[in-house]
Design an enzyme around this catalytic site. Sequence first.
Site, PDB file in Angstrom:
ATOM      1  N   ARG A  18     -12.848  -1.180  -2.813  1.00 19.54           N
ATOM      2  CA  ARG A  18     -11.466  -0.813  -2.512  1.00 19.54           C
ATOM      3  C   ARG A  18     -11.364  -0.456  -1.032  1.00 19.54           C
ATOM      4  O   ARG A  18     -11.906   0.554  -0.577  1.00 19.54           O
ATOM      5  CB  ARG A  18     -11.039   0.359  -3.391  1.00 19.54           C
ATOM      6  CG  ARG A  18      -9.704   0.987  -3.013  1.00 19.54           C
ATOM      7  CD  ARG A  18      -8.535   0.113  -3.352  1.00 19.54           C
ATOM      8  NE  ARG A  18      -7.287   0.850  -3.175  1.00 19.54           N
ATOM      9  CZ  ARG A  18      -6.172   0.325  -2.693  1.00 19.54           C
ATOM     10  NH1 ARG A  18      -6.136  -0.943  -2.339  1.00 19.54           N
ATOM     11  NH2 ARG A  18      -5.072   1.045  -2.592  1.00 19.54           N
ATOM     12  N   ASP A  76       0.868  -1.175   0.000  1.00 13.55           N
ATOM     13  CA  ASP A  76       0.000   0.000   0.000  1.00 13.55           C
ATOM     14  C   ASP A  76       0.902   1.221   0.000  1.00 13.55           C
ATOM     15  O   ASP A  76       2.007   1.188   0.565  1.00 13.55           O
ATOM     16  CB  ASP A  76      -0.901   0.002   1.236  1.00 13.55           C
ATOM     17  CG  ASP A  76      -1.736   1.259   1.354  1.00 13.55           C
ATOM     18  OD1 ASP A  76      -2.789   1.323   0.707  1.00 13.55           O
ATOM     19  OD2 ASP A  76      -1.324   2.176   2.095  1.00 13.55           O
ATOM     20  N   TRP A  86      -3.665   9.675   5.471  1.00 16.27           N
ATOM     21  CA  TRP A  86      -4.132   8.321   5.194  1.00 16.27           C
ATOM     22  C   TRP A  86      -3.690   7.312   6.254  1.00 16.27           C
ATOM     23  O   TRP A  86      -3.773   6.113   6.055  1.00 16.27           O
ATOM     24  CB  TRP A  86      -3.691   7.884   3.800  1.00 16.27           C
ATOM     25  CG  TRP A  86      -4.436   8.631   2.714  1.00 16.27           C
ATOM     26  CD1 TRP A  86      -5.376   9.595   2.888  1.00 16.27           C
ATOM     27  CD2 TRP A  86      -4.284   8.462   1.306  1.00 16.27           C
ATOM     28  NE1 TRP A  86      -5.826  10.038   1.666  1.00 16.27           N
ATOM     29  CE2 TRP A  86      -5.184   9.373   0.680  1.00 16.27           C
ATOM     30  CE3 TRP A  86      -3.484   7.641   0.506  1.00 16.27           C
ATOM     31  CZ2 TRP A  86      -5.291   9.472  -0.714  1.00 16.27           C
ATOM     32  CZ3 TRP A  86      -3.589   7.738  -0.876  1.00 16.27           C
ATOM     33  CH2 TRP A  86      -4.492   8.641  -1.471  1.00 16.27           C
ATOM     34  N   HIS A 113     -10.017   4.096 -12.173  1.00  9.67           N
ATOM     35  CA  HIS A 113     -10.921   3.489 -11.200  1.00  9.67           C
ATOM     36  C   HIS A 113     -11.964   2.606 -11.878  1.00  9.67           C
ATOM     37  O   HIS A 113     -12.747   1.937 -11.210  1.00  9.67           O
ATOM     38  CB  HIS A 113     -11.614   4.575 -10.374  1.00  9.67           C
ATOM     39  CG  HIS A 113     -10.657   5.422  -9.603  1.00  9.67           C
ATOM     40  ND1 HIS A 113     -10.175   6.616 -10.086  1.00  9.67           N
ATOM     41  CD2 HIS A 113     -10.068   5.234  -8.400  1.00  9.67           C
ATOM     42  CE1 HIS A 113      -9.332   7.136  -9.204  1.00  9.67           C
ATOM     43  NE2 HIS A 113      -9.255   6.316  -8.173  1.00  9.67           N
TER      44      HIS A 113
END
Length: 774
Positions: free
Chosen positions: A533, A507, A579, A712
């Site tokens: 996701r 990630d 994040w 996406h």
Amino acid sequence: MSVQSAVLGQSRIGPKREAKKAVEAYWADKISAEDLQTAAKQIRAENWKNAKDAGIDIIPSNDFSFYDHVLDVSVLFNNIPSKYATAAKEHQLSSLDVMFAMGRGRQRDGVDVEASEMKKWFDSNYHFIVPEFDSTTKFSLSSEVKPVIEYKEAKEAGYETRPVILGPISYLLLGKAGKNADSSFKPLSLLDTLVPVYAELLKQLKEAGAQSVQLDEPVLVYDQPAELAESFKKAYGTLAIAGPAVTIATYFGRITENIDCLKDLPVEAIHIDLDKARGAPEQLEPVIEAIKGTKLKLSLGLVSGRNVWKADLANAIAVGQKAIDALGADRIVVASSSSLLHTPVTLANETKLSEEVKDWFSFSTEKLAEVATIAKALSGKSDEVKDALEKNKKSIAARREFEQKSDAAVRDRLAAVKPEMYNRKSPFPERIAAQQKRFPLPKFPTTTIGSFPQTKEIRQARAKFTKGELSTEDYDKFIASEIDNVIQFQESIGIDVLVHGEPERNDMVQYFGEQLEGFVFTENAWVQSYGSRYVRPPIIVSDVSRPKPMTVKWSSYAQSKSKQPVKGMLTGPVTILNWSFPRIDVSREVQSKQLALALRDEVCDLEKAKIFAIQVDEPAIREGLPLRRADWDAYLRWAVDSFKLSTAGVENDTQIHSHFCYSDFNDVWHVFQELDADVISIEASKSDLKLLEVFKRNAYANDVGPGVYDIHSPRVPSVEELKNKIKEFIQAGIRKDRMVVNPDCGLKTRGWGETEESLKNMVEAAKWAREAFA
């Protein structure tokens, strides 16, 4: 009288990501729609049971979604853009497939439609599908009335629930004018036609037996025009009498300046967010003062729906008592600050955290118990929760003691930062000349944002390595082979600035957090980002530093395999902070700048290793903008400084790239100029082209890569489509001599087949542009 407890919504992914597995299996035609609905029912039933078992009085329903709750409202009210409605009619698509087509696009069985625009949900890392409106938009209830269906489902299972629905004013204000709308059109002009459909929905809920309903109006935490109060009066004057008792829920910030929109409405209650991290506790006194002379109940968001830290119950009880003293216990509800959608499901699935660390945290399921405990204590039932309160007191004290032992060397280094450390050695014209000399590139150079598909084989190899089933030597050989393939593919199709594909990375935030001091990681603390996701944010627990280089090994290897420049890839400090789940004992500015210093070391080490194109991504810098303009300047100052601190230590001929998602530059244009990156890439494939006009107005001089296609969605754009995008971007204000051609984000979530086709088409479109705009 007892103080009631409530939650505004629960996580909808399932404790072991059951929703993701079911949705993706449906997309792959491995399960039926009926099977998908069965999986959803199991998640909802477990959520209702958890809330009931925890002692929650007001349990939410209709908080589940397969993709996005805003998209659900569009489908509920038949606000389906024409391209999806046409596809549904011509190809007999179910309402479920129409919803998924709007969310992620569809390119199969004769249907070829792009996904709808997606934006960040306020300042969170959740994305919503943007509704579209124009003056011809008509609303009507769908034949499948989801809030009623799920309310009845809960009722049949033995749970009385409060349906949760995005309110009409927020739904309109969060939307955008469609392509057919004229320049003067405003979505809020549709309020008179939308409210009757909401009223019909509430009527059906009342007929089904619902006693109360929660209408979310989070736009109240934004700066709003004074006339908004009239819109609320008009809408809720109707809705308050149309069905069950109404609670208007706000969250993520303060509503102090907008309290006049609510205080005289004939609703039952309003909810406010008192989360310290959102800067909202200060609103309690003015809100109490505003509603004191009314009959309104006040729902207090005393347990954070946005962080993973255990609530300080003693402090929460003190705040709640303050409200009771002013309004009376019968007018107070204790609740989560927002939906628990933004927190992981349960600590029960974490087996590798030490007991000391685990004791600091509270996830969605545990937060239910915190809400119920506070409500009981405020109801005069302290004896029932005495043990829980004492245990919490010890936990909070232990955490505070740990915080005081943070790394003094990191704090000393930050205190010693000098002003010149924030700036590059020379202005952009001198830098770009040096960079072009080092690696000459054609006009409309092509590149990608960084990641390439994370295949099943990559995930399996990483899992085996993590479990010790694959040796370091064998794992390194596997990663090297994956990088070889990515480099060879890019060279074969003519990409100009290469990337190594990031096969070693799990990630874009977690990968760095695992190599930095000051973070801890979880096994199953997943939260939804968009659709299927999910992300597993790291948690910052102490001062942050970099023990050793993090990316130099694989970046150097990739560069050794090509004569073309290969970008080093880093995630920027503001994005790592936004994040992650940050600390709440020190400021976000301190945490961001500690991260910046760690990344500065990495950037300089990459340059020493002869990596002369380095991308430091900041997709979250715009989304982290405070919701109130009065708070912008302070945030933007430290956010910009953090990026510059991390990137300014290199020579002129090292090219600094950065990437930004969902970037409405118009209101913060000066920020992107101040960042002074040599090349920026931005999400632009689905956004309104008007967002790019700021480049024309301000004559932006540095290189820009507006994303030419949407990663996406699994659909493959044609060469002609990409040519048109390039033409549109130039017409919108992107300088043709400064334009880079790239996708709008990383390719991690895509499959190889669609990636290969899309990138080949992108390169062909760039070659065309070199001739067409020569």
